[in-house]
Structure formats: structure tokens, C-alpha cells
Design an enzyme around this catalytic site. Structure first.
Site, PDB file in Angstrom:
ATOM      1  N   ARG A 149    -102.321 -40.790   9.194  1.00 27.64           N
ATOM      2  CA  ARG A 149    -102.589 -39.987  10.381  1.00 27.64           C
ATOM      3  C   ARG A 149    -104.058 -39.585  10.331  1.00 27.64           C
ATOM      4  O   ARG A 149    -104.659 -39.493   9.254  1.00 27.64           O
ATOM      5  CB  ARG A 149    -101.720 -38.727  10.409  1.00 27.64           C
ATOM      6  CG  ARG A 149    -100.207 -38.987  10.379  1.00 27.64           C
ATOM      7  CD  ARG A 149     -99.453 -37.668  10.335  1.00 27.64           C
ATOM      8  NE  ARG A 149     -97.999 -37.851  10.369  1.00 27.64           N
ATOM      9  CZ  ARG A 149     -97.219 -37.901   9.303  1.00 27.64           C
ATOM     10  NH1 ARG A 149     -97.748 -37.786   8.084  1.00 27.64           N
ATOM     11  NH2 ARG A 149     -95.914 -38.071   9.425  1.00 27.64           N
ATOM     12  N   LYS A 173     -97.719 -33.906   6.896  1.00 29.99           N
ATOM     13  CA  LYS A 173     -97.169 -32.789   7.652  1.00 29.99           C
ATOM     14  C   LYS A 173     -96.384 -31.859   6.734  1.00 29.99           C
ATOM     15  O   LYS A 173     -95.655 -32.309   5.856  1.00 29.99           O
ATOM     16  CB  LYS A 173     -96.258 -33.309   8.766  1.00 29.99           C
ATOM     17  CG  LYS A 173     -97.007 -33.983   9.914  1.00 29.99           C
ATOM     18  CD  LYS A 173     -96.047 -34.349  11.025  1.00 29.99           C
ATOM     19  CE  LYS A 173     -96.794 -34.913  12.233  1.00 29.99           C
ATOM     20  NZ  LYS A 173     -95.885 -35.255  13.332  1.00 29.99           N
ATOM     21  N   HIS A 245    -104.335 -43.156  15.821  1.00 25.36           N
ATOM     22  CA  HIS A 245    -102.916 -43.400  15.588  1.00 25.36           C
ATOM     23  C   HIS A 245    -102.542 -44.858  15.852  1.00 25.36           C
ATOM     24  O   HIS A 245    -101.547 -45.358  15.316  1.00 25.36           O
ATOM     25  CB  HIS A 245    -102.076 -42.473  16.476  1.00 25.36           C
ATOM     26  CG  HIS A 245    -100.932 -41.838  15.762  1.00 25.36           C
ATOM     27  ND1 HIS A 245    -101.100 -40.962  14.714  1.00 25.36           N
ATOM     28  CD2 HIS A 245     -99.593 -41.965  15.918  1.00 25.36           C
ATOM     29  CE1 HIS A 245     -99.918 -40.572  14.267  1.00 25.36           C
ATOM     30  NE2 HIS A 245     -98.990 -41.173  14.977  1.00 25.36           N
ATOM     31  N   ARG A 248    -102.362 -46.705  12.708  1.00 23.07           N
ATOM     32  CA  ARG A 248    -101.138 -46.382  11.965  1.00 23.07           C
ATOM     33  C   ARG A 248     -99.954 -47.188  12.507  1.00 23.07           C
ATOM     34  O   ARG A 248     -99.162 -47.739  11.739  1.00 23.07           O
ATOM     35  CB  ARG A 248    -100.876 -44.874  12.075  1.00 23.07           C
ATOM     36  CG  ARG A 248     -99.617 -44.359  11.400  1.00 23.07           C
ATOM     37  CD  ARG A 248     -99.655 -42.830  11.447  1.00 23.07           C
ATOM     38  NE  ARG A 248     -98.365 -42.204  11.206  1.00 23.07           N
ATOM     39  CZ  ARG A 248     -97.900 -41.898  10.001  1.00 23.07           C
ATOM     40  NH1 ARG A 248     -98.595 -42.211   8.923  1.00 23.07           N
ATOM     41  NH2 ARG A 248     -96.731 -41.290   9.865  1.00 23.07           N
ATOM     42  N   HIS A 271     -92.543 -40.510   6.889  1.00 20.42           N
ATOM     43  CA  HIS A 271     -91.547 -40.056   7.852  1.00 20.42           C
ATOM     44  C   HIS A 271     -90.376 -39.409   7.111  1.00 20.42           C
ATOM     45  O   HIS A 271     -89.859 -39.978   6.153  1.00 20.42           O
ATOM     46  CB  HIS A 271     -91.011 -41.221   8.686  1.00 20.42           C
ATOM     47  CG  HIS A 271     -91.976 -41.725   9.705  1.00 20.42           C
ATOM     48  ND1 HIS A 271     -91.895 -42.975  10.273  1.00 20.42           N
ATOM     49  CD2 HIS A 271     -93.064 -41.128  10.273  1.00 20.42           C
ATOM     50  CE1 HIS A 271     -92.878 -43.136  11.136  1.00 20.42           C
ATOM     51  NE2 HIS A 271     -93.592 -42.030  11.159  1.00 20.42           N
ATOM     52  N   TYR A 280     -90.550 -48.762  15.256  1.00 20.50           N
ATOM     53  CA  TYR A 280     -91.372 -49.955  15.037  1.00 20.50           C
ATOM     54  C   TYR A 280     -90.578 -51.250  15.151  1.00 20.50           C
ATOM     55  O   TYR A 280     -91.110 -52.328  14.921  1.00 20.50           O
ATOM     56  CB  TYR A 280     -92.074 -49.865  13.673  1.00 20.50           C
ATOM     57  CG  TYR A 280     -93.067 -48.746  13.646  1.00 20.50           C
ATOM     58  CD1 TYR A 280     -94.288 -48.856  14.302  1.00 20.50           C
ATOM     59  CD2 TYR A 280     -92.771 -47.544  13.022  1.00 20.50           C
ATOM     60  CE1 TYR A 280     -95.188 -47.810  14.332  1.00 20.50           C
ATOM     61  CE2 TYR A 280     -93.661 -46.486  13.039  1.00 20.50           C
ATOM     62  CZ  TYR A 280     -94.871 -46.630  13.695  1.00 20.50           C
ATOM     63  OH  TYR A 280     -95.752 -45.587  13.726  1.00 20.50           O
TER      64      TYR A 280
END
Length: 299
Positions: A149, A173, A245, A248, A271, A280
Site C-alpha cells: 500500500r 493496517k 494502488h 498492488r 489481507h 483478484y
């Protein structure tokens, strides 16, 4: 609006300390609530977070319907649900005024991706005669080579580089850490930048360990990385709207197209849920046909 300010401040502390969210996530949650506060101020409605009714919330949502896309509305409704659930949890309210508010149905937006050739053309558009050019090449190779990110890229530290083991440590995150493999290209251009460019920069106090620096010796902002990439898109003649992004997304898509499993990609992207990674799976039919023919027993 004093009570809004107080409870939003308490909510901010809750998001940061108890939920461990990043500053960017906290800011987005608060922005959702601030939209409602601005609406109440415009209407001169003297209601507090404790007394606001379902009807007032519904009027606000109707207003949004005429201004924003379903996706944007869904984001704000989700943020407001979180805020009022917090107030219920802390016994400020007996129930949430968001309980009957429905989230607009939205299609699942597929991420934009770049081909390998498009990524190469973007990198070739970098002016390597400048110090910033060497840094920018290292940044793009890291974005694409490690699937980071943009917030993870700008906060990357020299002490996070474990090149002897072939990894970099990422703080994602919620301050969750993960180790991501760093490929030969990413390692090569990071080392080149560190040894030939960064070593000659006068580093400002507090940024001694920051990997990517601006010309004043401070860390880059997320906005600056956006600007760099958009400039390269124009220079290379790429007619796509791209952002950090996009690299990514391309990282994950290209891994999947070449046979990587979703679980491995999930771990590298950081994730929390595999369902996030499943977006994806937007591959073309030709690839899926090849998978079926290769692995199904009745070929």
C-alpha cells in the site's frame, strides 16, 4: 454541536487505541460522522448524537442519494453505523438510529491493473539523470515487486530491510506486521538508491531511519507518490487513471495468473480475510480454461 465534538473525540480514541486503526482509517471514519454534523448545521437542527432520530438520519441519507454514488453512500452509512454502535456500546444510547437504514447495493468493483509492458514503460519514463529519478525507480519497483500500500511504502524504514533473508518487514493496517519477500529487482534498486543517492542527502531529525526521502531529507507524503505516478503515466502516454494502488493490484493479479495460490497472495498483501483477496479472481476466460484443462481429471 459541542456534544458532537466531545463524543467524536472519544470515538477517535476508541478507534485508535481499542481497535488499533491507522491514522488514515480513523480520519475516514470521523469524516463520515462530520458529513452528518455539517448537514445538521446547515439545517440548523439542534440535535445531539444522543437524541438524533431515525427520521433525521433518513433525511440525511436521502440528501446523499442525490449527491453521491451508491459506493460512496455505502461507505458513509457504514461509518455512521460504526459510530452509533459505539455510542450504544458505551451506554450513551439505548439503540442505534441506523438500524433500519439499508446499505445501497453496489457491484463489486474490480481493481484496475497494468500489464507487465505498461509497468516497464512507466519505469522507463523516469528521468534517471536526477536523484529523484533513482528514488522513484526504487519506489515503483518496491510497489510492484512487493505489493505494498502507498502508506506502507512511505513509512518503510531502513531497519525493515532484511535483504540477507530476502524479506522486508511491513507495518500495515492496524499496525499489523508481516514479512514480504523482496525480489531481486526491488532489492537491487533499493540498494542502488540507498548507496548512491540517499547517502548524500542531509537527513532531517526524526527521519534517520526513513527509507525514501524527499530532497529536504524528510519522508515522502502519500500525495507526493500519487503525483509522481500520475506524472509518469502522462509522460509514458498511458491512457489509464492509475494510482500507487494500481501496482498492488497488478502484483496480485500477475502472481495469480502465473499460478500462485490465493492463500500465499493473501499473506503477502496483508489481507485479514481471504474474501478480500478473492477480488483478484477477475482473470480472463482463457486463463480459467487453461486451469481447468490442466487440473481437472476429465480433460
Amino acid at each position: 454541536m459541542k456534544s458532537w465534538i466531545k463524543l467524536m473525540s472519544d470515538y477517535k480514541s476508541y478507534l485508535r487505541i481499542e481497535r488499533g486503526l491507522s491514522e488514515n482509517s480513523v480520519a475516514n471514519y470521523l469524516l463520515d460522522v462530520q458529513r452528518l454534523v455539517d448537514y445538521l448545521s446547515e439545517k440548523q437542527a439542534d440535535v445531539s448524537p444522543i437524541t438524533i432520530s431515525d427520521e433525521v438520519i433518513q433525511d440525511f441519507i436521502y440528501r446523499l442519494a442525490g449527491e453521491l454514488s451508491p459506493r460512496s453512500r455505502a461507505r458513509i452509512i457504514s461509518g455512521l453505523k460504526s459510530f452509533f454502535n459505539y455510542l450504544v456500546f458505551e451506554d450513551y444510547r439505548k439503540g442505534s438510529p441506523m438500524e433500519l437504514i439499508e446499505v445501497p447495493k453496489i457491484g463489486r468493483k474490480l481493481p484496475d491493473t497494468l500489464s507487465v509492458e505498461e509497468i516497464d514503460s512507466l519505469i522507463k519514463a523516469i528521468d534517471l539523470s536526477t536523484n529523484e529519478g533513482e528514488r522513484n525507480r526504487a519506489m515503483l519497483e518496491t510497489l510492484y515487486g512487493c505489493g505494498l500500500r502507498v502508506s506502507e511504502l512511505v513509512s518503510l524504514k531502513i531497519s525493515d530491510l532484511y535483504f540477507e533473508e530476502g524479506f522486508i518487514k511491513i507495518t500495515g493496517k492496524g499496525n499489523k506486521q508481516r514479512f514480504v519477500p523482496a525480489g531481486p529487482s526491488a532489492r537491487k534498486y533499493i540498494d542502488l538508491y540507498r548507496n548512491t543517492i540517499r547517502s548524500g542527502i542531509t537527513v532531517q531529525k526524526g527521519h534517520e531511519d526513513t527509507l525514501f526521502l524527499n530532497r529536504r531529507g524528510r519522508g515522502l507524503t502519500r500525495a507526493m507518490v500519487f503525483t509522481i505516478i500520475k506524472g509518469l503515466a502522462v509522460k509514458s502516454g498511458l491512457h489509464k487513471i492509475i494510482s500507487p494502488h494500481t501496482f498492488r493490484h497488478s502484483f496480485a493479479t500477475h502472481l495469480l495468473e502465473n499460478g500462485a495460490d490465493l492463500r500465499s497472495i493473501q499473506l503477502m498483501l496483508g489481507h485479514e480475510s481471504i474474501t478480500t483477496t478473492e477480488i483478484y479472481m477477475h482473470l480472463d476466460r482463457k486463463f480459467l480454461t487453461e486451469v481447468l484443462q490442466s487440473f481437472h481429471p476429465r480433460k
